[in-house]
Design a protein around this motif. Structure first.
Motif, PDB file in Angstrom:
ATOM      1  N   MET A 260       0.840  -1.205   0.000  1.00 31.83           N
ATOM      2  CA  MET A 260       0.000   0.000   0.000  1.00 31.83           C
ATOM      3  C   MET A 260       0.870   1.247   0.000  1.00 31.83           C
ATOM      4  SD  MET A 260      -3.110  -1.063  -0.180  1.00 31.83           S
ATOM      5  CE  MET A 260      -2.474  -2.443  -1.118  1.00 31.83           C
ATOM      6  N   SER A 261       0.321   2.264  -0.527  1.00 32.32           N
ATOM      7  CA  SER A 261       1.088   3.496  -0.630  1.00 32.32           C
ATOM      8  C   SER A 261       1.361   4.053   0.765  1.00 32.32           C
ATOM      9  CB  SER A 261       0.303   4.516  -1.448  1.00 32.32           C
ATOM     10  OG  SER A 261       0.933   5.770  -1.356  1.00 32.32           O
ATOM     11  N   SER A 262       2.611   4.464   0.959  1.00 26.52           N
ATOM     12  CA  SER A 262       2.972   4.999   2.259  1.00 26.52           C
ATOM     13  C   SER A 262       2.959   6.527   2.243  1.00 26.52           C
ATOM     14  CB  SER A 262       4.370   4.499   2.622  1.00 26.52           C
ATOM     15  OG  SER A 262       5.285   4.970   1.653  1.00 26.52           O
ATOM     16  N   ILE A 263       2.398   7.081   1.173  1.00 30.09           N
ATOM     17  CA  ILE A 263       2.475   8.525   1.013  1.00 30.09           C
ATOM     18  C   ILE A 263       1.410   9.204   1.879  1.00 30.09           C
ATOM     19  CG2 ILE A 263       2.185  10.405  -0.620  1.00 30.09           C
ATOM     20  CD1 ILE A 263       3.030   8.230  -2.750  1.00 30.09           C
ATOM     21  N   ALA A 264       1.877  10.078   2.726  1.00 31.23           N
ATOM     22  CA  ALA A 264       0.931  10.822   3.543  1.00 31.23           C
ATOM     23  C   ALA A 264       0.523  12.078   2.788  1.00 31.23           C
ATOM     24  CB  ALA A 264       1.578  11.190   4.869  1.00 31.23           C
TER      25      ALA A 264
ATOM     26  N   LEU B 213      -0.194   9.127  -8.467  1.00 36.62           N
ATOM     27  CA  LEU B 213      -1.142   8.666  -9.475  1.00 36.62           C
ATOM     28  C   LEU B 213      -2.127   7.747  -8.765  1.00 36.62           C
ATOM     29  CD1 LEU B 213      -1.960   8.354 -12.521  1.00 36.62           C
ATOM     30  CD2 LEU B 213      -0.488   6.333 -12.547  1.00 36.62           C
ATOM     31  N   GLU B 214      -3.298   8.242  -8.509  1.00 34.71           N
ATOM     32  CA  GLU B 214      -4.330   7.443  -7.834  1.00 34.71           C
ATOM     33  C   GLU B 214      -5.413   7.150  -8.865  1.00 34.71           C
ATOM     34  OE1 GLU B 214      -4.572   6.191  -4.741  1.00 34.71           O
ATOM     35  OE2 GLU B 214      -2.597   6.925  -4.111  1.00 34.71           O
ATOM     36  N   VAL B 215      -5.346   5.965  -9.429  1.00 34.37           N
ATOM     37  CA  VAL B 215      -6.236   5.673 -10.560  1.00 34.37           C
ATOM     38  C   VAL B 215      -7.706   5.650 -10.149  1.00 34.37           C
ATOM     39  CG1 VAL B 215      -4.528   4.515 -12.001  1.00 34.37           C
ATOM     40  CG2 VAL B 215      -5.798   3.193 -10.280  1.00 34.37           C
ATOM     41  N   LYS B 216      -7.983   5.210  -8.933  1.00 29.57           N
ATOM     42  CA  LYS B 216      -9.389   5.149  -8.488  1.00 29.57           C
ATOM     43  C   LYS B 216      -9.928   6.566  -8.259  1.00 29.57           C
ATOM     44  CE  LYS B 216      -9.502   0.614  -8.222  1.00 29.57           C
ATOM     45  NZ  LYS B 216     -10.239  -0.200  -9.198  1.00 29.57           N
ATOM     46  N   ALA B 217      -9.096   7.380  -7.638  1.00 26.43           N
ATOM     47  CA  ALA B 217      -9.544   8.757  -7.388  1.00 26.43           C
ATOM     48  C   ALA B 217      -9.753   9.501  -8.696  1.00 26.43           C
ATOM     49  CB  ALA B 217      -8.520   9.485  -6.513  1.00 26.43           C
ATOM     50  N   LEU B 218      -8.883   9.244  -9.672  1.00 28.80           N
ATOM     51  CA  LEU B 218      -9.029   9.904 -10.973  1.00 28.80           C
ATOM     52  C   LEU B 218     -10.224   9.345 -11.748  1.00 28.80           C
ATOM     53  CD1 LEU B 218      -5.288  10.073 -12.123  1.00 28.80           C
ATOM     54  CD2 LEU B 218      -6.720  11.990 -11.354  1.00 28.80           C
TER      55      LEU B 218
ATOM     56  N   PHE C 182       0.965   1.328  -5.307  1.00 20.47           N
ATOM     57  CA  PHE C 182       1.545   2.602  -5.751  1.00 20.47           C
ATOM     58  C   PHE C 182       0.517   3.463  -6.488  1.00 20.47           C
ATOM     59  CE2 PHE C 182       4.102   4.684  -9.244  1.00 20.47           C
ATOM     60  CZ  PHE C 182       4.815   5.569  -8.454  1.00 20.47           C
ATOM     61  N   ILE C 183      -0.412   2.809  -7.208  1.00 18.33           N
ATOM     62  CA  ILE C 183      -1.408   3.577  -7.974  1.00 18.33           C
ATOM     63  C   ILE C 183      -2.805   3.441  -7.380  1.00 18.33           C
ATOM     64  CG2 ILE C 183      -0.117   3.517 -10.138  1.00 18.33           C
ATOM     65  CD1 ILE C 183      -1.993   1.217 -11.049  1.00 18.33           C
ATOM     66  N   GLY C 184      -2.891   2.842  -6.198  1.00 19.32           N
ATOM     67  CA  GLY C 184      -4.198   2.723  -5.547  1.00 19.32           C
ATOM     68  C   GLY C 184      -5.141   1.742  -6.229  1.00 19.32           C
ATOM     69  N   ALA C 185      -4.553   0.692  -6.802  1.00 17.17           N
ATOM     70  CA  ALA C 185      -5.368  -0.309  -7.494  1.00 17.17           C
ATOM     71  C   ALA C 185      -5.292  -1.648  -6.762  1.00 17.17           C
ATOM     72  CB  ALA C 185      -4.872  -0.476  -8.929  1.00 17.17           C
ATOM     73  N   ARG C 186      -6.098  -2.593  -7.199  1.00 17.94           N
ATOM     74  CA  ARG C 186      -6.001  -3.963  -6.688  1.00 17.94           C
ATOM     75  C   ARG C 186      -4.939  -4.701  -7.500  1.00 17.94           C
ATOM     76  NH1 ARG C 186     -12.132  -5.933  -7.216  1.00 17.94           N
ATOM     77  NH2 ARG C 186     -10.958  -7.607  -8.220  1.00 17.94           N
TER      78      ARG C 186
ATOM     79  N   ALA D  94       5.601  -8.169  -6.242  1.00 16.97           N
ATOM     80  CA  ALA D  94       5.938  -6.985  -7.046  1.00 16.97           C
ATOM     81  C   ALA D  94       4.660  -6.376  -7.617  1.00 16.97           C
ATOM     82  CB  ALA D  94       6.905  -7.369  -8.168  1.00 16.97           C
ATOM     83  N   ARG D  95       3.765  -7.224  -8.035  1.00 19.18           N
ATOM     84  CA  ARG D  95       2.496  -6.727  -8.576  1.00 19.18           C
ATOM     85  C   ARG D  95       1.712  -5.970  -7.490  1.00 19.18           C
ATOM     86  NH1 ARG D  95       0.060  -9.087 -13.026  1.00 19.18           N
ATOM     87  NH2 ARG D  95       0.933 -11.145 -12.605  1.00 19.18           N
ATOM     88  N   GLU D  96       1.731  -6.542  -6.271  1.00 20.73           N
ATOM     89  CA  GLU D  96       1.031  -5.868  -5.158  1.00 20.73           C
ATOM     90  C   GLU D  96       1.648  -4.500  -4.885  1.00 20.73           C
ATOM     91  OE1 GLU D  96       0.915  -8.434  -1.717  1.00 20.73           O
ATOM     92  OE2 GLU D  96       0.228 -10.129  -2.958  1.00 20.73           O
TER      93      GLU D  96
END
Lengths: 145, 436
Positions: free
Chosen positions: B1-5, B235-240, B93-97, B86-88
């Protein structure tokens, strides 16, 4: 002389600024258009023949870098008076120099001012620039039959 | 999961001193070019790789290499596990499954994958659940004038194969998409809208959410070319809300030969495959085959295993630094580049004006000097930039030029490098006798 100054000698920059033979003329015996897809440079050359079948002149148009433009201009200076065979041998000599990575010194009797492009032959990415108009003239010569 | 705050970007830009520390991780940045220190300003073409990424690939190949998703021996099982980890990582990184991340060879293949899957659906492949993807005469595909050829030609070809019509959203003089035109072009006939997140030539950042809302209101799918955004900004694909997104590993500190297609799971599982063969099937007879769900359905043949693992390491590297901090830093460098070039007579920057958001790149037109000559002049001082049409001929034609000189930044670019570029660029017209 620095590498850059060697690549862009005054003769190259002068020809690039005021190219000879620039502007397509009517009455051509053959024409060729060549494109360098990596940079989008292109050239159209026309071969004009005299009454004896010799090259009367080359007219051309195109856009591109200083190397490609000056090379076309110098070729337009060299060609008049040549038989097609003589012009072909100039092109062969030019190609041999350009493929030599700086190893082959051009024959000035054959190549005239075009010997300056020996320095460009050291830059693999620039060989195609220098060759563009020459390849076009070679193609036009083929079309003469 | 993205660790970006979530943070306020402007306040947290990477600092110059931190950039110098990061550069220690990139051995190539210590190279000399013809006696000059390398000034690498071509990251939009390909980024350099830190030792962590190089080591990750070597480490995998040294200790874990085996064929994945086949074979029952221990090494194969472990290789498969790290491959899927790696896929996870990339999915996070992009907020996807994870099952929404398909490995491809590059972004070009990812975009072609979507085009050919739609093409195959249009040819009747994929059964009833793929019917909704069928394209034909009367249907419209929308792309834009700013696209990289990789996000234009696949749609030209898809239109040609299916009888659909390709329509274009054009650019304005400031390097922005004409949004009024977009609202007119995108309509009930539109089935797909493809556009770049960030222009690789102009640095324009497109209003993704706005275009997505236009497309979705018309019932169209959205394909986002994220090649110039994924490496440089969150890059948050779900948010976009995009339906598909494509990006490549080598532009984001990862290896060549690997790219990513994100697709909403529901779409990926309904689309017929593009490439077919081993590892993507359930049952095969001599007459026909049944396919695995996504992502395996789109991963025929031997996969890019060590590259995927190295890409995941690149992602972790970016996450440790922080995408917001990279974005903010590059935004500052973009201003430095742009305002610096703007002060030089006879040199013009394509794209957004000063004060408008811009990615960390400038493509410049030097009056009287061809881009190749500009590039050569810079190269002579060890400064590596891109010259040419940057795989965007229609864009260049729009602005009346065939080639530009592009300088692009990344997280390892220093202010001193930007200044070296500007200083050298200032001399280019004089050298070529173009300064009046």
């Amino acid at each position: 002389m620095s590498d850059l100054a060697d690549l862009y000698r005054d003769v190259v920059l002068d020809h690039a600024r005021t190219p000879h033979g620039f502007g397509l003329r009517d009455g051509a015996a053959a024409e060729s258009h060549q494109l360098n897809p990596t940079c989008g440079d292109e050239v159209t050359v026309r071969l004009h023949l005299g009454p004896e079948g010799a090259i009367e002149g080359i007219s051309w148009e195109g856009h591109g870098c200083a190397i490609s433009q000056s090379s076309a201009s110098i070729l337009a200076d060299l060609a008049p008076g040549d038989s097609p065979e003589q012009l072909r041998s100039r092109i062969a000599g030019f190609r041999a120099m350009m493929r030599s990575r700086g190893e082959v010194e051009g024959d000035e009797a054959l190549l005239g001012d075009a010997v300056v492009f020996q320095s460009a032959s050291r830059y693999v990415a620039r060989v195609k620039c220098a060759m563009l108009a020459w390849v076009a003239v070679e193609d036009a010569l083929l079309k003469l039959g | 999961m993205s660790s970006i705050a979530p943070t306020i970007a402007a306040a947290t830009a990477l600092e110059e001193s931190e950039v110098y520390r990061l550069r220690e991780d990139f051995p190539i940045l210590r190279e000399q070019m013809g006696g000059h220190p390398l000034v690498y300003l071509d990251s939009a073409a390909t980024a350099q790789r830190p030792v962590q990424v190089l080591d990750a690939e070597r480490e995998f190949l040294t200790h874990l290499n085996a064929a994945v998703h086949r074979g029952a021996h221990t090494l194969a099982a472990e290789a498969t596990e790290v491959f899927e980890q790696a896929r996870e990582t990339v999915a996070g990184f992009i907020g996807a499954r994870p099952d929404e991340v398909v490995w491809t060879s590059n972004a070009t293949e990812a975009l072609n994958l979507v085009a050919y899957a739609l093409s195959n659906a249009s040819a009747g492949r994929g059964g009833p659940e793929a019917d909704r993807f069928r394209l034909g005469p009367g249907d419209e595909i929308v792309a834009t004038e700013m696209e990289h050829h990789a996000n234009l030609i696949p749609w030209q070809e898809l239109a040609a194969r299916t009888g659909a019509t390709l329509r274009i959203i054009h650019l304005d003089d400031e390097g922005a998409l004409r949004l009024g035109e977009a609202a007119e072009v995108i309509g009930e006939r539109t089935r797909l809208v493809a556009f770049a997140h960030v222009s690789n030539v102009l640095g324009t950042v497109n209003p993704v959410e706005h275009l997505v809302s236009l497309a979705h209101a018309a019932g169209a799918l959205v394909v986002l070319d994220a090649c110039q955004s994924a490496p440089h900004r969150p890059l948050e694909v779900k948010a976009l809300g995009v339906d598909f997104a494509a990006f490549s590993g080598h532009k984001m500190l990862g290896p060549n030969g690997i790219g990513v297609l994100y697709g909403r799971a529901e779409l990926l599982n309904a689309l017929p495959p593009f490439l077919t063969g081993g590892s993507m099937i359930t049952t095969v007879t001599l007459e026909r085959a049944e396919f695995l769900p996504a992502p395996q359905r789109f991963e025929a043949g031997t996969q890019k295993v060590s590259q995927a693992i190295a890409l995941a390491e690149a992602v972790r590297y970016l996450q440790r630094v922080g995408l917001e901090r990279i974005e903010a830093r590059e935004s500052q460098l973009a201003v430095r580049l742009h305002s610096g070039v703007a002060s030089l007579p006879g040199i013009r920057v394509l794209g957004p004006g000063l004060g408008v958001e811009r990615a960390g790149l400038v493509s410049v037109v030097v009056d009287g000097v061809h881009a190749h000559d500009v590039g050569q002049y810079l190269d002579d001082a060890g400064i590596a930039v891109r010259v040419g049409h940057h795989c965007a001929q229609p864009l260049h034609r729009r602005y009346g030029v065939t080639a530009t000189t592009r300088a692009s930044t990344y997280l390892y670019t220093t202010e001193a490098e930007v200044d070296a570029f500007l200083e050298r660029l200032a001399g280019v017209r004089g050298f070529f006798g173009a300064a009046s």
